[in-house]
Design a protein around this motif. Structure first.
Motif, mmCIF file in Angstrom:
data_model
loop_
_atom_site.group_PDB
_atom_site.id
_atom_site.type_symbol
_atom_site.label_atom_id
_atom_site.label_comp_id
_atom_site.label_asym_id
_atom_site.label_seq_id
_atom_site.Cartn_x
_atom_site.Cartn_y
_atom_site.Cartn_z
ATOM 1 N N UNK A 61 0.842 -1.204 0.000
ATOM 2 C CA UNK A 61 0.000 0.000 0.000
ATOM 3 C C UNK A 61 0.874 1.250 0.000
ATOM 4 N N UNK A 62 1.959 1.228 0.754
ATOM 5 C CA UNK A 62 2.880 2.373 0.784
ATOM 6 C C UNK A 62 3.476 2.605 -0.600
ATOM 7 N N UNK A 63 3.857 1.532 -1.270
ATOM 8 C CA UNK A 63 4.424 1.667 -2.619
ATOM 9 C C UNK A 63 3.390 2.189 -3.608
ATOM 10 N N UNK A 64 2.155 1.713 -3.509
ATOM 11 C CA UNK A 64 1.096 2.189 -4.400
ATOM 12 C C UNK A 64 0.841 3.677 -4.174
ATOM 13 N N UNK A 65 0.809 4.096 -2.926
ATOM 14 C CA UNK A 65 0.628 5.512 -2.624
ATOM 15 C C UNK A 65 1.818 6.337 -3.112
ATOM 16 N N UNK A 66 3.014 5.781 -3.025
ATOM 17 C CA UNK A 66 4.205 6.479 -3.518
ATOM 18 C C UNK A 66 4.117 6.694 -5.024
ATOM 19 N N UNK A 67 3.621 5.706 -5.750
ATOM 20 C CA UNK A 67 3.444 5.856 -7.197
ATOM 21 C C UNK A 67 2.413 6.947 -7.490
ATOM 22 N N UNK A 68 1.331 6.973 -6.717
ATOM 23 C CA UNK A 68 0.305 8.002 -6.907
ATOM 24 C C UNK A 68 0.874 9.396 -6.629
ATOM 25 N N UNK A 69 1.678 9.521 -5.587
ATOM 26 C CA UNK A 69 2.305 10.804 -5.269
ATOM 27 C C UNK A 69 3.242 11.217 -6.402
ATOM 28 N N UNK A 70 4.027 10.284 -6.890
ATOM 29 C CA UNK A 70 4.942 10.548 -8.008
ATOM 30 C C UNK A 70 4.158 11.026 -9.237
ATOM 31 N N UNK A 71 3.074 10.348 -9.535
ATOM 32 C CA UNK A 71 2.250 10.715 -10.698
ATOM 33 C C UNK A 71 1.672 12.120 -10.519
ATOM 34 N N UNK A 72 1.192 12.426 -9.324
ATOM 35 C CA UNK A 72 0.652 13.758 -9.058
ATOM 36 C C UNK A 72 1.722 14.827 -9.262
#
Length: 82
Positions: A61-72
């Protein structure tokens, strides 16, 4: 099997007319932690700091959120340049 799953997801997104962002692990780590060589623990810690109050259900979940933050971050940068 991972490659097949990725292909199905990319195909479904393309058929729906959605743009897909793809980032290497080092790009995600750099966007979230500031260095592309960050450890998973560091990524988890920064995601917790960037999203206070969010309950993170494990490393995936942390990695998925990190990808979302990166995309944003990348979307914001692209809009700023346009």
């Amino acid at each position: 099997k991972l490659g097949q799953a990725r292909g199905v997801v990319l195909c479904a997104a393309a058929r729906a007319g959605l743009d897909v962002g793809e980032y290497t692990p080092s790009v995600v780590k750099k966007a979230v932690v500031g260095t592309g060589a960050a450890e998973k623990v560091q990524v988890h810690a920064m995601v917790s700091r960037l999203l206070p109050g969010v309950k993170i259900a494990g490393p995936d979940a942390a990695e998925a959120l990190a990808v979302a933050i990166c995309h944003a971050h990348h979307l914001a940068t692209a809009r700023h340049r346009a």
